[in-house]
Design a protein around this motif. Structure first.
Motif, PDB file in Angstrom:
ATOM      1  N   GLU A 151       0.846  -1.195   0.000  1.00 16.93           N
ATOM      2  CA  GLU A 151       0.000   0.000   0.000  1.00 16.93           C
ATOM      3  C   GLU A 151       0.883   1.248   0.000  1.00 16.93           C
ATOM      4  O   GLU A 151       0.547   2.248  -0.624  1.00 16.93           O
ATOM      5  CB  GLU A 151      -0.883  -0.015   1.248  1.00 16.93           C
ATOM      6  CG  GLU A 151      -2.316   0.413   1.078  1.00 16.93           C
ATOM      7  CD  GLU A 151      -2.818   0.391  -0.362  1.00 16.93           C
ATOM      8  OE1 GLU A 151      -3.263   1.455  -0.807  1.00 16.93           O
ATOM      9  OE2 GLU A 151      -2.740  -0.667  -1.038  1.00 16.93           O
ATOM     10  N   ARG A 152       2.010   1.164   0.697  1.00 19.30           N
ATOM     11  CA  ARG A 152       2.977   2.284   0.701  1.00 19.30           C
ATOM     12  C   ARG A 152       4.205   1.821  -0.078  1.00 19.30           C
ATOM     13  O   ARG A 152       5.280   1.636   0.487  1.00 19.30           O
ATOM     14  CB  ARG A 152       3.362   2.632   2.134  1.00 19.30           C
ATOM     15  CG  ARG A 152       2.194   3.021   3.000  1.00 19.30           C
ATOM     16  CD  ARG A 152       2.084   4.508   3.135  1.00 19.30           C
ATOM     17  NE  ARG A 152       0.972   4.897   4.011  1.00 19.30           N
ATOM     18  CZ  ARG A 152      -0.261   5.071   3.555  1.00 19.30           C
ATOM     19  NH1 ARG A 152      -0.544   4.852   2.291  1.00 19.30           N
ATOM     20  NH2 ARG A 152      -1.225   5.441   4.381  1.00 19.30           N
ATOM     21  N   ALA A 153       4.006   1.608  -1.361  1.00 20.44           N
ATOM     22  CA  ALA A 153       5.034   0.933  -2.159  1.00 20.44           C
ATOM     23  C   ALA A 153       6.284   1.785  -2.291  1.00 20.44           C
ATOM     24  O   ALA A 153       6.233   2.888  -2.842  1.00 20.44           O
ATOM     25  CB  ALA A 153       4.471   0.607  -3.527  1.00 20.44           C
ATOM     26  N   PRO A 154       7.421   1.301  -1.780  1.00 19.03           N
ATOM     27  CA  PRO A 154       8.667   2.059  -1.902  1.00 19.03           C
ATOM     28  C   PRO A 154       9.100   2.212  -3.361  1.00 19.03           C
ATOM     29  O   PRO A 154       9.706   3.219  -3.730  1.00 19.03           O
ATOM     30  CB  PRO A 154       9.688   1.195  -1.148  1.00 19.03           C
ATOM     31  CG  PRO A 154       8.914   0.175  -0.408  1.00 19.03           C
ATOM     32  CD  PRO A 154       7.626  -0.001  -1.126  1.00 19.03           C
TER      33      PRO A 154
ATOM     34  N   GLU B  59       7.210   2.710  -5.946  1.00 19.83           N
ATOM     35  CA  GLU B  59       6.493   3.785  -6.633  1.00 19.83           C
ATOM     36  C   GLU B  59       7.096   5.141  -6.285  1.00 19.83           C
ATOM     37  O   GLU B  59       7.246   6.010  -7.137  1.00 19.83           O
ATOM     38  CB  GLU B  59       5.018   3.771  -6.219  1.00 19.83           C
ATOM     39  CG  GLU B  59       4.291   2.522  -6.671  1.00 19.83           C
ATOM     40  CD  GLU B  59       2.888   2.466  -6.113  1.00 19.83           C
ATOM     41  OE1 GLU B  59       2.454   3.441  -5.477  1.00 19.83           O
ATOM     42  OE2 GLU B  59       2.227   1.436  -6.300  1.00 19.83           O
ATOM     43  N   LEU B  60       7.479   5.278  -5.015  1.00 23.01           N
ATOM     44  CA  LEU B  60       7.970   6.577  -4.555  1.00 23.01           C
ATOM     45  C   LEU B  60       9.159   7.054  -5.384  1.00 23.01           C
ATOM     46  O   LEU B  60       9.282   8.240  -5.675  1.00 23.01           O
ATOM     47  CB  LEU B  60       8.386   6.466  -3.084  1.00 23.01           C
ATOM     48  CG  LEU B  60       8.895   7.750  -2.457  1.00 23.01           C
ATOM     49  CD1 LEU B  60       7.791   8.786  -2.393  1.00 23.01           C
ATOM     50  CD2 LEU B  60       9.474   7.497  -1.090  1.00 23.01           C
TER      51      LEU B  60
ATOM     52  N   HIS C  64       0.126   3.152  -8.354  1.00 26.09           N
ATOM     53  CA  HIS C  64      -0.981   2.457  -7.697  1.00 26.09           C
ATOM     54  C   HIS C  64      -2.272   2.706  -8.446  1.00 26.09           C
ATOM     55  O   HIS C  64      -2.471   3.801  -8.976  1.00 26.09           O
ATOM     56  CB  HIS C  64      -1.123   2.959  -6.261  1.00 26.09           C
ATOM     57  CG  HIS C  64      -1.012   1.872  -5.247  1.00 26.09           C
ATOM     58  ND1 HIS C  64       0.130   1.139  -5.099  1.00 26.09           N
ATOM     59  CD2 HIS C  64      -1.895   1.380  -4.340  1.00 26.09           C
ATOM     60  CE1 HIS C  64      -0.045   0.250  -4.139  1.00 26.09           C
ATOM     61  NE2 HIS C  64      -1.259   0.366  -3.670  1.00 26.09           N
TER      62      HIS C  64
ATOM     63  N   CYS D 108      12.999  -1.976  -3.430  1.00 24.80           N
ATOM     64  CA  CYS D 108      12.042  -3.030  -3.068  1.00 24.80           C
ATOM     65  C   CYS D 108      12.691  -3.950  -2.047  1.00 24.80           C
ATOM     66  O   CYS D 108      13.632  -4.660  -2.373  1.00 24.80           O
ATOM     67  CB  CYS D 108      11.633  -3.840  -4.292  1.00 24.80           C
ATOM     68  SG  CYS D 108      10.636  -5.267  -3.849  1.00 24.80           S
TER      69      CYS D 108
END
Lengths: 175, 928, 456
Positions: B765-768, B770-771, B780, B803
């Protein structure tokens, strides 16, 4: 009037400053002083000078910074909001670095191009370049120049006046 | 919704493009019937599922073959088939690649020269007329284990036509010992079917029933059913084994013993249970035996002993006796009439064949399957004998070692290309229907037999259909037939149990003496007996224990390695008599001492581009008198072997990765997995919660159920067009599998446990990842999926660095197939084929989710639980993987996430994974 | 014309020009390097060797674009390798220049005068080369421009939360500003060259770039003012650039990346390597072009002192990293530190400790500070050490992170090496061209200094 002005060559920076001051005192307004390196007090001597560069730089910085932040906010919040790692659309802390960089960029460019613009550069041709001795201006000698179209100018007077400063050389600058 | 329409169009485009490029030869001309669940008529872009059976060493395994625009692209299990129940094993998943394999034999060969089918017919005609005059004397037929009624019927016809003809059977992984053991115990051939779903106390004796067997998938399901602590008491598993197997990894109590000591243990056990045995000694593992005995006694009617195929017949007979003593008859196991047709000890059979060859009795030898020139016992020297036979015919998928030694080679049709029928391990009959016309103009076994029979009917279809009419004489009733095709099985054809009681075992047998160093021959978990040697999916599939790829190795225990003075990667020379083979050493901590495991199926010379010259050929040490265990001598060569594996570190370094408790601890604290420091998720966050009001996909993986069989990895590969990278790239650490199975060794109170952990993308949900993506290539979506947009990816690889689970895979080079047309046709049209330079990873099978959404929308409702099934979930034999909608309060995944065992991996990083795990519980016996 | 050389009494800490120098001789001495002096064999030798390396670099890039990043040793887990290490290393080197010319200018450090020009050039080249690597390291380099905010067909924008985007802006800004700053300083000298030019072409080219500079009083005033402001801007910029670069790592969650000390630690490291490189360049420069009177022992000594100081900053960075790992009691961090000291890459770690922490300590001795050979060797040692530090941060952190099952090793391929050495070659080529065609020392500022000394 055929010529462009009169050019007096001096040996030291001090002589030039002195000469310039006296030219001012004598009421000459279109006085220009040339030196191979920045000489203290010379600009005050040749006449009124106002430094606008800092203001330009400040404006450039503000435009760059504000524009940068706006761009980020607009694209991330208004134009194309995406859930990126669950971070808020308006993640302002992440917007700081780019904002800062763009502020600096804006300021720097403003300073540089402002300087060029106010100096009227680039100017690849100038009548002074016709004077062979003038090449020393970028090497070792100091020059005072009075233009013919100066308000209180009359050729003999100016020539006498410059001669009275005992320059190394006194030259006619053709137009 | 407009974007869905757009997707449909794109699908159509992709499909038609694939159709244009793919070497697609359309459906066969006979009427074949799609599986009931699939739509009746083919709609471009929508897959069709056909029910059929694939042969697992002769026995039937029910499958559904997914075809897109007529191209078989994926295999699923057939829920109606008792051997599958909807799941499959890795081999079945890889079957579809074998179908499209460009290296498959594509023409009839005579003396190695290209010939035609008519030429073959003419040649046969000539031979057969003279053979027939001799009443078939000199005609020899070699098959594997025969579980196809139609084939059986043809063989009987052959008997009638050529009374003097001989029929031989050989399968290198034969079940002779079971067979002869049964004969010893019951006086006749008998099959035993085990009911693991009813077993409370299980003892396996060198029997890894979880892999490589026709019944593995079903047994795994039954087994796992008793291993879920959330659903009442777990069964307890005792395992005795020499080379580490999957069951050993799942066992609650395990001892690793060399084969001879296993025999001693059984004999001791028997005596303790009151059966006379010649062995007077004590148990090699007193504490183990004592605990075991107590548990066996404690669970009357619910205890079972599973003997491995390597154990001698007497032991099998003895175990039959014990199982009856333990009162499991009818509950934990039942006897049935043999499923195979005329089961015979196959070593005898092949030996007899080669003897009659050297006696010059064989005029013509037809080999309908198998590869004896490669896998027959070495001392028979079969390949050279072959050449002395005047006429030899070999029917096979590839021009292999045997074909090279035969006069005639006939390309065999793949199981997806031909008609047949197969009985499953429990006797259930399934019709084999082709899902595509022969790609390379092959001929089925039935067709070739028809040639030998010189019968009027020549097509396999006619044969199978005719036999159908005979057996189920429904006259012209097509409805039954169509139903059989639709369902993939014929109802109520499972063998009925027979009641037999074992005779007291013969005491006149002497237990094997301890070998100084015993070679153990096993099937390779990827290549089986070598028939999958050219299958790159299987070649690159990490072996469950060693994580070795593209190779086999001689497995030894650390102590034995020390004794031999070798380390992993060293080359040794294995010597048996005058035969010697060089192999690379691989040390397995859980391996038994004083023995060395040699996986079969490698060192092929005629396997194809991918399979030839890979690994070492253990068959060359395998003789007819000792097919499974043999005394062996080993010496170091000083050379090194380039062995490549996908996992280099086996310990958890004290990190809470696979969380395990004993049953007792679990009873005391069901929440053991998430107590104290293990789960350090900050309660407060500055970040907003993005609403996922439509669907919220999530996954739960039950570590207790996972048996590490690799089926999910390869199913994912097939579903998602995941490329194979080859040995060099794997060595560089660039394998592409989207779901990997981590294998850890954990030392726990003296026990060395093996833990498996499947790791797909966690869809945080807090995908590193993507950041840190600079171009929003990974982002997301509204359903909580962590998407990877290939077109947008520029390949900074920052996402992979960030990741914590390292589940992202990068196309460092152009990995996906660009050249081979057949392999293009294999690809799933719903999944993008990735270009070099882009990142990829598990998508939760987003293409399946989308199809589910489209179908649900057409019906104007939400997707129901279980309608969208990921490839890994579908294939899993033990249903360890559950996927579904977290917004659906009744969904199974939601229920599982509320299990006390539920925990998320590396939760302390606050990535909020959507994939979570159910902690492992071992039903360890507590001394009391 | 015989002009009397002036007395040379100067304040301590001030750099003196040796007696006998006049505006004319200063100007000619420096200008002639460019205008008349013929290149000698050392220049040609160095240049041609460097040129070969540079061509190898281009070849390697060609292969990279055709075959893909797979030609490097990178993998999963170590998805970043030499490319990023080189990038950080070069951008670090590209810091001393601006630091010297900007910060020392603000601090009125007169001794900077004779080294700032070529230091700036060094900065420019280093930063430029650094800028190439992030593009090379992309999986699909031809799409690098997707980091630029422009109205694209999909109306997509860069992802502003990604440090890579910050990086992109930081580097491009830094490059632009350094270039402008450097050029602004050059204009008066270009004018000098224009006026002293021997050939028509020289006159044309220099004249073109001199923009018609005449040295009028007001022009000088604006020039000075802009130059000073630029220096003021460049100072925070220098600090920001390497801080942002450090965020590429610090924002990530990998143990060994995720550390708050990174920004200052990286900036210090940058100056450290930058000054080392200044020495590496200055020493041969003064030797081969006889500039001993301009780049004096005192310059070298000052650089050495800066080296010593920044060396300690860096050492502090190493210490605090280790300390924080244990202080945080985070098992992953602790393991990372232990793995650095004892793991597969331990030799690199101890080598870098030797190069970056131990070796510079000899600078405590004046004798060492004033020995040119020692300084030269040390500068090379420090450059190597700093490269190893970058390598270690990038690789050893990645190769063993959270899940032991995913641990791996990075082994460089020959292409990794070619890209590293080739980039060095390119740097040397550019620098050699610079000293042949532009005044390596700011003539105008030397004149100014001369004047101040006379009037003092």
């Amino acid at each position: 009037m055929t010529g462009y002005g009169l050019l007096a060559e001096f040996k030291t920076a001090e002589d030039l400053v002195e000469a310039a001051r006296r030219a001012r005192a004598a009421g000459y307004r279109r006085v220009e002083a040339y030196s191979p390196f920045p000489v203290e007090g010379l600009v005050e001597a040749v006449g009124s000078y106002k430094d606008r560069i800092p203001l330009l730089t400040l404006l450039g910085g503000i435009v760059g910074g504000a524009g940068g932040y706006f761009m980020q906010w607009y694209s991330a919040v208004v134009a194309y909001p995406i859930d990126q790692g669950g971070r808020p659309y308006h993640s302002w802390p992440a917007f700081i670095p780019v904002t800062f960089e763009l502020a600096v960029l804006g300021a720097a460019l403003a300073a540089f191009f402002g300087m060029l613009a106010l100096n009227g550069l680039p100017k690849l041709y100038h009548p002074l370049f016709n004077v062979p001795e003038f090449e020393l201006a970028s090497r070792s000698r100091f020059f005072l120049f009075i233009r013919y179209d100066d308000r209180r100018h009359d050729a003999p007077g100016a020539r006498d006046f410059l001669a009275s400063l005992q320059p190394l050389r006194l030259m006619e600058v053709p137009r | 919704m407009s974007d869905l329409d757009r997707r449909d169009v794109l699908k159509l485009l992709a499909a038609s493009a694939a159709l244009a490029t793919g070497a697609c030869s359309g459906p066969p001309e006979e009427k074949i019937v799609p599986f009931a669940r699939a739509p009746e008529m083919a709609i471009p872009g929508k897959p069709l599922f056909y029910a059929t059976s694939v042969s697992s060493r002769g026995y039937g395994m029910g499958v559904l073959v997914e075809t897109n625009e007529g191209r078989p692209t994926k295999v699923e299990g057939n829920p109606l088939h008792p051997a599958s129940l909807g799941s499959t094993d890795p081999f079945t998943q890889a079957a579809v690649l074998q179908l499209w394999d460009p290296a498959r034999s594509q023409t009839v060969l005579h003396e190695g020269q290209v010939a035609t089918w008519p030429q073959f017919l003419a040649a046969m005609e000539a031979r057969l007329t003279e053979l027939e005059r001799a009443r078939g004397a000199g005609l020899a037929l070699l098959t594997g284990t025969v579980c196809s009624p139609s084939l059986q019927w043809q063989l009987t016809q052959l008997r009638e036509r050529y009374p003097e003809a001989r029929w031989y059977q050989y399968d290198p992984l034969h079940a002779d010992n079971e067979l002869r053991g049964g004969e010893l115990a019951f006086g006749r051939a008998i099959d035993t079917r085990y009911r693991l779903d009813r077993v409370q106390t299980l003892l396996t004796l060198d029997a890894d029933f979880l892999s490589c067997e026709p019944y593995s998938v079903r047994y795994a399901r039954d087994f796992a059913g008793r291993r879920n602590p959330d659903r009442g008491a777990m069964s307890r598993v005792y395992t005795v084994e020499s080379s580490p197997g999957l069951i050993g990894a799942k066992a609650d109590h395990r001892v690793a013993l060399p084969p001879s000591r296993i025999e001693q243990l059984v004999l001791h056990l028997a005596r303790a249970l009151g059966v006379e045995t010649p062995y007077e000694g004590d148990s090699p593992e007193p504490r183990f035996s004592a605990a075991l005995l107590e548990d066996l006694r404690r669970s009357p009617g619910a205890a079972l002993i599973l003997p491995g195929r390597a154990l001698p017949p007497q032991i099998h007979a003895l175990v039959h006796m014990l199982n009856h003593r333990l009162g499991g008859a009818g509950t934990t196991f039942e006897h049935i009439e043999p499923v195979a047709f005329m089961p015979t000890p196959q070593l005898e059979s092949i030996r007899a064949l080669s003897e009659s060859i050297s006696a010059g009795e064989v005029r013509m030898l037809a080999m309908l399957e198998g590869n004896p020139a490669y896998d027959a016992p070495a001392d028979l020297d079969f390949s050279s004998r072959l050449r002395s036979v005047p006429e030899t015919v070999h029917v096979s998928l590839y021009v292999d070692e045997t074909s090279a030694n035969c006069r005639w080679h006939v390309p065999r049709t793949h199981e997806f290309e031909a008609w047949s029928d197969l009985r499953g391990f429990d006797g259930t009959l399934g019709i084999v229907q082709p899902v595509i016309a022969p790609l390379y103009g092959g001929h089925s076994v039935h067709e070739v037999l028809n040639v030998l029979l010189r019968s009027s009917t020549n097509s396999g279809y006619q044969t199978v259909r005719a036999h159908w009419q005979r057996t189920f004489n429904h006259g012209g009733d097509d409805e039954q037939w169509r139903k059989a095709l639709r369902d993939g099985i014929v109802a109520n054809t499972a063998a009925t149990p027979v009641t037999v009681s074992p005779r007291p075992p013969s005491t006149g047998f002497t237990p094997a003496k301890a070998e100084s160093l015993a070679a153990i021959f096993t099937a390779d978990s990827s290549l089986l007996d070598g028939r999958f040697a050219n299958n790159v999916w299987l070649q690159e599939l990490p072996r469950p224990m060693s994580k070795l790829t593209w190779d086999n190795a001689a497995y030894v225990s650390p102590r034995t390695a020390a004794r031999l003075g070798v380390a992993t990667g060293d080359e040794i020379e294995l010597q048996r008599g005058q035969r010697a083979v060089r192999a690379g050493v691989w040390i397995l901590p859980t391996h038994a001492d004083d023995c060395i495991t040699l996986p079969l199926g490698y060192g092929r010379t005629h396997a194809g581009p991918a399979g030839s010259g890979v690994g070492f050929d253990a068959y060359r040490l395998r003789t007819a008198d000792s097919p499974w265990v043999a005394d062996i001598r080993v010496r170091r060569t000083g050379e090194h072997r380039w062995l490549v594996s996908t996992q280099h570190h086996a310990r958890m370094e004290g990190r809470e990765i696979v969380r395990t408790a004993t049953a007792e601890e679990f009873a005391r604290d069901p929440h053991f997995a998430t107590t104290e420091k293990k789960e350090r998720v900050p309660e407060h966050t500055l970040y907003p919660d993005y609403p996922h009001d439509s669907y919220q996909w999530g996954m739960v993986i039950d570590l207790n159920a996972c048996i590490g069989c690799n089926a999910c990895t390869i199913a994912c590969q097939a579903e998602n067009n995941i490329p194979v990278v080859g040995k060099e790239e794997v060595d560089r650490g660039r394998e592409m599998h989207w779901i990997r199975i981590d294998r850890y060794y954990s030392q726990d109170s003296g026990r060395l446990d093996t833990d498996f952990q499947p790791v797909p993308c966690m869809h945080c949900e807090r995908a590193p990842c993507e950041l840190v993506c600079p171009v929003e290539a990974t982002t997301h979506d509204s359903q909580g999926l962590n998407l990877q947009v290939y077109n947008r990816c520029i390949g900074t690889r920052f996402c992979s660095n960030n990741c914590p689970y390292k589940v992202r895979r990068f196309n460092f080079l152009q990995y996906s197939n660009e050249s081979s047309e057949p392999l293009k046709a294999l690809q799933n049209p719903d999944v993008t084929v990735r270009q070099r330079g882009v990142m990829e990873k598990c998508t939760y099978c987003v293409q399946r989710i989308q199809r589910g959404r489209i179908e649900a929308q057409e019906l104007g409702r939400r997707i129901a639980d279980g309608e969208v099934v990921t490839a890994c979930q579908a294939v899993c034999p033990t249903q360890a993987i559950t996927f579904g909608d977290l917004n659906d309060s009744h969904s199974l995944v939601r229920k599982l996430k509320s299990s006390p065992r539920n925990y998320s991996l590396l939760a302390e990083l606050n990535t909020r994974p959507r994939t979570t795990y159910l902690a492992q519980v071992r039903n360890v016996r507590t001394e009391s | 014309m015989a002009e009397q050389p002036s007395a040379t009494t100067t304040a301590p800490g001030e750099v003196t020009l040796p007696s006998g120098y006049t505006y004319t001789s200063v100007t000619d001495k420096i200008a002639n390097i460019v205008l008349t002096r013929r290149s000698r064999w050392p220049w040609f030798l160095t240049f041609s060797i460097a040129l070969v390396c540079m061509l190898a670099f281009f070849l390697a890039c060609g292969v990279l674009f055709i075959v893909g990043p797979g030609i490097w040793g990178i993998n999963i887990p170590v998805a970043w390798g030499y490319a990023i290490g080189n990038f950080v290393w070069w951008i670090g080197i590209g810091h001393a220049g601006t630091f010297i010319s900007a910060i020392l200018l603000l601090l009125r450090q007169k001794w900077r005068t004779s080294i700032n020009r070529f230091a700036e050039a060094m900065t420019l080249f280093a930063a430029g080369i650094a800028g190439i690597f992030p593009i090379l390291h992309l999986g699909r380099p031809w799409f690098f421009y997707w980091l630029v905010p422009y109205p694209d067909a999909m109306s997509l924008w860069p992802q502003w939360r990604s440090p890579l985007v910050w990086d992109f802006f930081a580097i491009s800004t830094y490059l632009t500003v350094s270039l402008v700053f450097w050029y602004m300083g050059l204009i008066p000298d270009l004018a000098t060259l224009r006026d002293r030019a021997k050939t028509r072409t020289q006159q044309l080219i220099y004249g073109l770039f001199a923009l018609g500079w005449r040295g009028e009083a007001r022009h000088w005033a604006r020039h000075q003012s802009a130059y000073l402001l630029m220096a003021g801007l460049a100072t925070p910029l220098v600090v920001s650039v390497h801080s942002v670069v450090s965020l590429d790592f610090a924002i990530g969650n990998t143990p060994g990346y995720h550390s708050t000390i990174f920004p200052p630690y990286f900036v210090a490291g940058a100056l450290f390597s930058g000054f080392a490189m200044v020495l590496t360049l200055a020493i041969p420069l003064r030797h081969f072009f006889g500039l001993h009177e301009f780049i004096t022992m005192r310059h070298l000594e000052n650089c050495a002192k800066v080296l010593l100081a920044t060396g300690w900053f860096v050492a502090y960075g190493y210490l605090s990293e280790t300390f924080m790992a244990y202080y945080s009691n985070d098992p992953f961090e602790i393991y990372m530190v232990q793995n650095r000291m004892t793991g597969p890459y331990a030799p690199v770690y101890w080598a870098l400790i030797t190069c970056n922490v131990l070796a510079p300590q000899i600078m405590w001795w004046r004798a060492a500070r004033r020995s040119v050979p020692v300084l030269f060797v040390l500068s090379l040692v420090v450059n190597m050490g700093m490269w190893m530090e970058r390598f270690l941060i990038v690789v050893s952190s990645l190769h063993r992170d959270f899940l032991p099952s995913a641990w791996g090793l990075f082994i460089p391929t020959r292409w990794d090496w070619i890209h590293l050495l080739g980039s060095i070659g390119m740097f040397v080529v550019l620098f050699m061209l610079f000293i042949r065609f532009l005044p390596a020392i700011s003539i105008a500022e030397i004149r100014e200094m001369l004047h101040e000394e006379k009037s003092s």
